[in-house]
Design an enzyme around this catalytic site. Structure first.
Site, PDB file in Angstrom:
ATOM      1  CB  SER A 158      -0.958  -0.179   1.232  1.00 59.34           C
ATOM      2  OG  SER A 158      -1.831   1.054   1.166  1.00 59.34           O
ATOM      3  CG  HIS A 159       0.144   3.717   3.334  1.00 56.07           C
ATOM      4  ND1 HIS A 159      -0.516   2.718   3.547  1.00 56.07           N
ATOM      5  CD2 HIS A 159       0.694   4.113   4.487  1.00 56.07           C
ATOM      6  CE1 HIS A 159      -0.433   2.406   4.929  1.00 56.07           C
ATOM      7  NE2 HIS A 159       0.047   3.018   5.511  1.00 56.07           N
TER       8      HIS A 159
ATOM      9  CE  LYS B  79      -5.728  -6.428  -0.179  1.00 59.14           C
ATOM     10  NZ  LYS B  79      -6.498  -5.152  -0.281  1.00 59.14           N
TER      11      LYS B  79
ATOM     12  CG  ASP C 118      -2.113   4.577  -1.596  1.00 54.59           C
ATOM     13  OD1 ASP C 118      -3.064   4.351  -2.455  1.00 54.59           O
ATOM     14  OD2 ASP C 118      -2.157   3.706  -0.873  1.00 54.59           O
TER      15      ASP C 118
ATOM     16  CG  ASP D 261      -2.440  -0.268  -2.684  1.00 50.34           C
ATOM     17  OD1 ASP D 261      -2.598   0.816  -2.235  1.00 50.34           O
ATOM     18  OD2 ASP D 261      -3.410  -1.113  -2.296  1.00 50.34           O
TER      19      ASP D 261
ATOM     20  CG  ASP E 142      -5.923   1.377  -0.746  1.00 50.85           C
ATOM     21  OD1 ASP E 142      -4.706   2.152  -0.825  1.00 50.85           O
ATOM     22  OD2 ASP E 142      -5.774   0.221  -0.327  1.00 50.85           O
ATOM     23  NE  ARG E 143      -3.949   3.877   3.063  1.00 52.16           N
ATOM     24  CZ  ARG E 143      -3.504   3.975   4.379  1.00 52.16           C
ATOM     25  NH1 ARG E 143      -3.382   4.961   4.842  1.00 52.16           N
ATOM     26  NH2 ARG E 143      -3.614   2.951   5.047  1.00 52.16           N
TER      27      ARG E 143
ATOM     28  CB  THR F   9      -9.203   0.603  11.490  1.00 52.20           C
ATOM     29  OG1 THR F   9      -9.125   1.647  12.245  1.00 52.20           O
ATOM     30  CG2 THR F   9      -8.117   0.656  10.383  1.00 52.20           C
TER      31      THR F   9
ATOM     32  CD  GLU G 294     -10.437   2.025   6.802  1.00 52.51           C
ATOM     33  OE1 GLU G 294     -10.609   1.004   7.523  1.00 52.51           O
ATOM     34  OE2 GLU G 294      -9.300   2.064   5.945  1.00 52.51           O
TER      35      GLU G 294
ATOM     36  CE  LYS H  45      -7.328   1.933   2.313  1.00 50.96           C
ATOM     37  NZ  LYS H  45      -7.637   0.495   2.893  1.00 50.96           N
TER      38      LYS H  45
ATOM     39  NE  ARG I  79      -2.341   4.206  11.924  1.00 50.47           N
ATOM     40  CZ  ARG I  79      -1.299   4.627  11.078  1.00 50.47           C
ATOM     41  NH1 ARG I  79      -0.621   5.582  11.336  1.00 50.47           N
ATOM     42  NH2 ARG I  79      -0.898   3.919  10.121  1.00 50.47           N
TER      43      ARG I  79
END
Length: 542
Positions: free
Chosen positions: A112-113, A125, A276, A278, A280-281, A343, A362, A375, A495
């Site tokens: 991802s990011h 995944k 990002d 992949d 999805d953001r 999450t 999210e 997403k 977080r």
């Protein structure tokens, strides 16, 4: 010919919220990739002769892992593999291909990011047949199998030419190398008013999209520039690179600072966005106006009816528990359901499949809808463009109008990255122990009204997910949430989510950290962040 290879298990192949993520050298260990992929196949049933989608974000080690996955899919009896040209498929595009082709599932090779490169991050995944991430019962089965695996099957066939669109054979299995963008672009055209957006660009509307040398570059060039007529060069850093150009492909105000500075400058374009690693953001910034992901979810939901694909209205809105309650007020006004989940996008899948929700989001810059089961960064950008084209207002005007109608949720996330894992766990354990004694306590001038460890009861299948984050709610509606992230590959990331609701429009222009100052102080005092971690300040503030 199929080889059955003896192997020994690794004890660290437990998937997190978004699959298995480790440093590249970990995946390069003997049989490490093979063990995990075989554990996936051993944990599901009924795939013989079925279709498997494989793709990734182009990061370092992507191509090698794809070749292994193809050969193992052949040896294990899949009938067909669909793979993106060059090994490229954005995560939402992979979800769409799974759904469109009624595939058994898919393997997405991405972290991802997270950064990419020879010593950086990689991930695997598994997505199920609805196009979404595998639910917990599947990932738990994969992990259990990985701890006892003793053999894997792999076909002794040549590597597939991933750079040529066409049909190939891998043993008895067919491999289709497809254009990674075409099907996804067609889906976007069915959801949004491309004519209206095209007219907006033709009228002089200016935009910058930062693909961060990640997977969405080819998608943005095709859709924004070729199909919608945005100026050539609108998509910047559009060539996917194995190391993302040496940058961190996370579309936040730290790693996309150049875009933020541009959008705050005198000659800023009308609209700025980024995605990002992949795809999805998303990051959304208007001229002089950053839109938080929580606010973006609420504003997209409030205006979604302006896009053809959502003209009949929304069935419901879902948000992760740490995401601000801004969307709740939209759902209340629309008279539709609002769902608060842990999450992890996989928790939205049941709601989407059951028709309870249409749009999900999210706070970590992920927004999407029921068009796929992931997403989708570019989808969010296109919905914003559709709204701007129809309303003929600026981003700032839309944001301020929304706050005036619904009130403003001041919101920030403080990340403490790379915290020593034992120290992070001690902090969370101490918080959980303190929960019964927090209500009624006054901290930094604020009174604790309630505190709990969030547990989710899925309204569709009845499953329960516990210990999803500690919530501390103060009198007046403010809150602080603490949780450990499952998306990193080294140490732990603490977080801390801080939120204050402000209904008074005359108080909507306070600087965010100033508006949250007392809550930030209260969070440190309640959790003992400095005491447990040794950190006097977060690594990243968003």
């Amino acid at each position: 010919m199929i080889s059955i290879v003896e192997t020994t298990p690794y004890d660290d192949q437990k998937p997190g919220t978004s699959g298995l993520r480790k440093k590249v050298p970990v995946f390069q260990q003997k049989n490490y990739v093979e063990n995990f992929i075989q554990s996936i196949f051993d944990s599901v049933a009924g795939y013989r002769g079925e279709t498997l989608v494989i793709g990734g974000d182009g990061r370092y080690f992507n191509r090698e892992a794809i070749q292994i996955a193809i050969k193992m899919a052949s040896a294990n009896g899949f009938g067909r593999v669909i793979v993106g040209r060059g090994g490229i498929l954005s995560t939402p595009a992979a979800s769409h291909l799974i759904r469109k082709n009624e595939a058994f599932g898919g393997i997405v090779l991405s972290a991802s990011h997270n950064p990419g490169g020879p010593n950086e991050d990689f991930g695997i995944k598994y997505n199920v047949g609805n196009g979404g991430p595998a639910p917990e019962k599947v990932t738990e089965a994969i992990y259990a199998r990985s701890r006892e695996i003793d053999r894997y099957a792999i076909a002794d066939v040549p590597d597939i030419d991933l750079d040529t669109v066409g049909s190939f054979s891998a043993g008895d299995m067919t491999v289709e190398v497809v254009d990674p963008v075409a099907d996804y672009a067609e889906l976007m055209e069915s959801l949004f008013d491309f004519d209206a957006i095209r007219a907006m660009f033709a009228s002089g509307f200016r935009m910058v999209f930062d693909a961060m040398h990640a997977v969405t570059g080819p998608y943005a060039v095709e859709i924004l520039e070729r199909r919608l007529g945005a100026a050539q060069g609108t998509a910047r850093n559009a060539d996917p690179l194995p190391d993302f150009g040496g940058h961190h492909p996370d579309p936040n105000l730290v790693h996309a600072r150049d875009l933020f500075d541009l959008m705050m400058s005198y000659d800023a374009p009308d609209f700025g966005a980024a995605s990002d690693g992949d795809g999805d953001r998303n990051l959304v910034i208007g001229r002089g106006m950053f839109v938080t992901p929580s606010d973006s979810l609420a504003m997209l939901a409030a205006n979604a009816h302006l896009a053809p694909g959502y003209s009949d209205g929304l069935k419901g809105i879902a948000r992760s528990m740490p995401t601000s309650a801004a969307a709740d007020r939209v759902a209340e006004k629309l008279g539709i359901g609002i769902y608060e989940t842990p999450t992890g996008w996989k928790f939205f899948g049941n709601l989407l499949d059951a028709g309870l929700a249409t749009i999900c989001g999210e706070e970590s810059a992920g927004t999407g809808s029921d068009h796929v089961r992931e997403k989708d960064g570019l989808w969010a950008v296109l919905l914003w463009l559709n709204i701007l084209a129809v309303r003929k207002e600026s981003v700032a005007e839309i944001v301020r109008g929304h706050w005036k109608t619904y009130g403003r949720n001041y919101y920030s996330r403080h990340d403490y990255e790379g915290v020593e894992t034992d120290a992070a766990n001690r902090l969370m354990d101490a918080l959980r122990t303190a929960l019964p004694n927090l209500p009624g306590r006054t901290v930094a001038g604020l009174t604790v009204e309630a505190a709990d460890d969030f547990a989710y009861h899925d309204p569709v299948d009845g499953s329960v997910s516990e210990k999803q984050g500690v919530r501390v709610l103060f009198t007046g509606g403010s809150r602080v949430v603490f949780r450990l992230s499952g998306t990193g590959t080294s140490g732990a990331t603490l977080r801390v989510y801080i939120e204050r609701y402000e209904p008074d429009a005359d108080r909507h222009d306070i600087e965010t950290q100033e508006a949250l100052a007392d809550l930030i102080a209260a969070a440190d005092e309640i959790a003992g962040i400095k005491k447990h971690t040794g950190r006097s300040a977060p690594s990243v503030i968003t």
